[in-house]
Design an enzyme around this catalytic site. Sequence first.
Site, PDB file in Angstrom:
ATOM      1  N   TYR A   3       0.115  -1.011 -12.106  1.00  0.00           N
ATOM      2  CA  TYR A   3      -1.297  -1.008 -12.487  1.00  0.00           C
ATOM      3  C   TYR A   3      -1.513  -0.313 -13.839  1.00  0.00           C
ATOM      4  CZ  TYR A   3      -1.409  -2.327  -7.618  1.00  0.00           C
ATOM      5  OH  TYR A   3      -1.155  -2.954  -6.419  1.00  0.00           O
TER       6      TYR A   3
ATOM      7  N   TYR B 208      -9.722   6.115 -11.606  1.00  0.00           N
ATOM      8  CA  TYR B 208      -9.492   6.703 -10.262  1.00  0.00           C
ATOM      9  C   TYR B 208      -9.266   8.207 -10.315  1.00  0.00           C
ATOM     10  CZ  TYR B 208      -7.908   1.814  -9.873  1.00  0.00           C
ATOM     11  OH  TYR B 208      -7.789   0.463  -9.950  1.00  0.00           O
TER      12      TYR B 208
ATOM     13  N   GLU C 214       4.225  -6.609   1.624  1.00  0.00           N
ATOM     14  CA  GLU C 214       3.681  -6.928   0.288  1.00  0.00           C
ATOM     15  C   GLU C 214       3.613  -5.705  -0.611  1.00  0.00           C
ATOM     16  OE1 GLU C 214      -0.266  -8.373   0.941  1.00  0.00           O
ATOM     17  OE2 GLU C 214       0.412 -10.232   1.868  1.00  0.00           O
ATOM     18  N   PRO C 215       4.719  -5.020  -0.829  1.00  0.00           N
ATOM     19  CA  PRO C 215       4.640  -3.828  -1.681  1.00  0.00           C
ATOM     20  C   PRO C 215       4.447  -4.204  -3.143  1.00  0.00           C
ATOM     21  CG  PRO C 215       6.926  -4.299  -1.153  1.00  0.00           C
ATOM     22  CD  PRO C 215       6.094  -5.306  -0.399  1.00  0.00           C
ATOM     23  N   GLY C 216       3.656  -3.425  -3.831  1.00  0.00           N
ATOM     24  CA  GLY C 216       3.485  -3.578  -5.267  1.00  0.00           C
ATOM     25  C   GLY C 216       3.912  -2.278  -5.924  1.00  0.00           C
ATOM     26  N   ARG C 217       3.011  -1.282  -5.863  1.00  0.00           N
ATOM     27  CA  ARG C 217       3.245   0.004  -6.512  1.00  0.00           C
ATOM     28  C   ARG C 217       4.612   0.599  -6.166  1.00  0.00           C
ATOM     29  NH1 ARG C 217      -1.196   3.396  -7.593  1.00  0.00           N
ATOM     30  NH2 ARG C 217      -2.277   2.247  -5.948  1.00  0.00           N
TER      31      ARG C 217
ATOM     32  N   GLY D 224       0.766  -1.243   0.000  1.00  0.00           N
ATOM     33  CA  GLY D 224       0.000   0.000   0.000  1.00  0.00           C
ATOM     34  C   GLY D 224       0.791   1.283   0.000  1.00  0.00           C
TER      35      GLY D 224
ATOM     36  N   CYS E 159     -13.664   5.628 -28.296  1.00  0.00           N
ATOM     37  CA  CYS E 159     -14.950   6.293 -28.437  1.00  0.00           C
ATOM     38  C   CYS E 159     -15.685   6.443 -27.115  1.00  0.00           C
ATOM     39  CB  CYS E 159     -15.803   5.507 -29.418  1.00  0.00           C
ATOM     40  SG  CYS E 159     -14.921   5.302 -30.955  1.00  0.00           S
ATOM     41  N   GLU E 160     -15.062   7.125 -26.179  1.00  0.00           N
ATOM     42  CA  GLU E 160     -15.697   7.436 -24.896  1.00  0.00           C
ATOM     43  C   GLU E 160     -15.112   8.741 -24.409  1.00  0.00           C
ATOM     44  OE1 GLU E 160     -16.328   4.744 -21.845  1.00  0.00           O
ATOM     45  OE2 GLU E 160     -16.150   2.944 -23.080  1.00  0.00           O
TER      46      GLU E 160
HETATM   47  N1  LLP Z   1      -1.427  -6.963  -0.846  1.00  0.00           N
HETATM   48  C1  LLP Z   1      -2.731  -7.083  -1.106  1.00  0.00           C
HETATM   49  C2  LLP Z   1      -3.513  -8.109  -0.397  1.00  0.00           C
HETATM   50  C3  LLP Z   1      -3.348  -6.245  -2.060  1.00  0.00           C
HETATM   51  O1  LLP Z   1      -4.641  -6.361  -2.306  1.00  0.00           O
HETATM   52  C4  LLP Z   1      -2.565  -5.261  -2.730  1.00  0.00           C
HETATM   53  C5  LLP Z   1      -3.175  -4.377  -3.738  1.00  0.00           C
HETATM   54  C6  LLP Z   1      -1.202  -5.195  -2.429  1.00  0.00           C
HETATM   55  C7  LLP Z   1      -0.661  -6.044  -1.472  1.00  0.00           C
HETATM   56  C8  LLP Z   1      -0.282  -4.223  -3.100  1.00  0.00           C
HETATM   57  O2  LLP Z   1      -0.661  -2.901  -2.880  1.00  0.00           O
HETATM   58  P1  LLP Z   1       0.298  -1.708  -3.370  1.00  0.00           P
HETATM   59  O3  LLP Z   1       1.572  -1.839  -2.570  1.00  0.00           O
HETATM   60  O4  LLP Z   1       0.553  -1.888  -4.794  1.00  0.00           O
HETATM   61  O5  LLP Z   1      -0.462  -0.491  -3.050  1.00  0.00           O
HETATM   62  N2  LLP Z   1      -5.347  -0.657  -9.387  1.00  0.00           N
HETATM   63  C9  LLP Z   1      -5.197   0.259  -8.282  1.00  0.00           C
HETATM   64  C10 LLP Z   1      -4.509  -0.358  -7.078  1.00  0.00           C
HETATM   65  C11 LLP Z   1      -5.175  -1.626  -6.558  1.00  0.00           C
HETATM   66  C12 LLP Z   1      -4.481  -2.256  -5.384  1.00  0.00           C
HETATM   67  C13 LLP Z   1      -5.053  -3.599  -5.071  1.00  0.00           C
HETATM   68  N3  LLP Z   1      -4.406  -4.312  -4.016  1.00  0.00           N
HETATM   69  C14 LLP Z   1      -4.460   1.504  -8.785  1.00  0.00           C
HETATM   70  O6  LLP Z   1      -4.131   1.561  -9.964  1.00  0.00           O
HETATM   71  O7  LLP Z   1      -4.263   2.436  -8.038  1.00  0.00           O
END
Ligand code: LLP
Length: 420
Positions: A373, A316, A273-276, A239, A344-345
């Site tokens: 994402y 978003y 659990e970092p993603g972004r 997050g 076309c939107e």
């Molecule tokens: N762990 C779990 C259980 C999650 O559901 C998520 C993201 C993460 C980790 C990673 O979160 P992050 O570190 O990336 O914030 N599509 C949206 C973001 C959706 C996030 C969903 N869950 C966007 O483009 O902002």
Amino acid sequence: MTGFAYRDGEMHAEGVALSRIAREVGTPVYVYSSAMLRANYRAFADAMKGLDAEVHYAVKANSNLAVIRTFARLGAGADIVSEGEMRRALAAGVPADRIVFSGVGKKVSELRAALEVGIRQINVESRHELDMLDGVAGAMGKRTDIAIRINPDVDPNTHAKITTGKKGNKFGIDIDLAREAFAYAAGKPNLNVLGVAIHIGSQITDMEPYRHAIRRVREFVGQLRADGLDITRFDVGGGLGITYRNETPVPIDAFVGMVRQETGNMGCALSFEPGRRLVGDAGVLLGEVILVKPGVARTFVIVDAAMNDLIRPTLYEAWHDIVPARQPAANAEEIVTDIVGPICESGDFLAQKRTMTPLAAGDLVVVKSAGAYGAVMSSTYNTRPLVPETLVDGDRYAVVRPRQTYEQLIGADRVPAWLE
Ligand code: LLP
């Protein structure tokens, strides 16, 4: 030479000019920087030194095999939310025992697949899932390690669509009901209840909601131990936000330091659990201006990258910085424009009322902070081929997903016999 910067008047990814990638691969195209991916991962790894903790990269943010492998080479595990993501993580070289399976609606077939390969842990989100998983494990003659995701009811102050740890969100088990759920799980013969998991939301730029959530979990773990459960793992979720416009993200070392402090005497191995945060600023979407259409109310710059390639602005109201690939003169005039795709939107825009230097047909534009994402949420809407992805490493680059051909795109459909 790291990241994205102008060199000799042209935007480069590390040592490679984006104009070269545009010429050789075409546009739209995603471009990722290996150096930035590695630097982002290392920031976590360095901050975690001396801590009993692992990074499980949330592969949903960018699940290209080359990206996952870049992290796997550095020792990362994976957080997955589907069988497909599990297959990707394994194919990219993440060992099964470093994979954690999250998600609010896993299917029996997916749970079975996860147990077959022996992943590290399943983060269960409901009583029903406890029953399902216990049944699947029993039928396979296995016992599986689990954590239970609780909903700690904190507000992470982010966009409503990416808030996940507040009462009323579909995720996890309400903290008020969770003690009972843990007791229930402990009675299941094929489940080994080891941990508590949370994930409170995404694009979070304030540390306090995390601190609140962690304190709640700490107290809760005390209750679980009083109930006789041996809780040894705490998954703090992902997050952490990045800068899209003017946000000030929480520094990784400050965040990990806070977690270290708040969990100091908890006696739990930690999972992040970092993603972004690992991939967001390490990628851009490169597009080309098709035409400029001056209007009475607005000027529209129509580019060949659209909402099907990057849906975040549409979905978003996300703000992505957009700059020309050719560096504008320092004193260049600026105008207000909308940068839109050909779909076309009216919702198909990358930026609205954006102040920037004027663009002309044929110019390349760079949509920044699109590594997370972006490609993963792309589609073929308007029968536009899936956008390709490239990975730069120093002076070299590789196409890590080629542009889909029309044959692949249209040829996947089948006309039933009765229409032939
Ligand atoms: N762990 C779990 C259980 C999650 O559901 C998520 C993201 C993460 C980790 C990673 O979160 P992050 O570190 O990336 O914030 N599509 C949206 C973001 C959706 C996030 C969903 N869950 C966007 O483009 O902002």
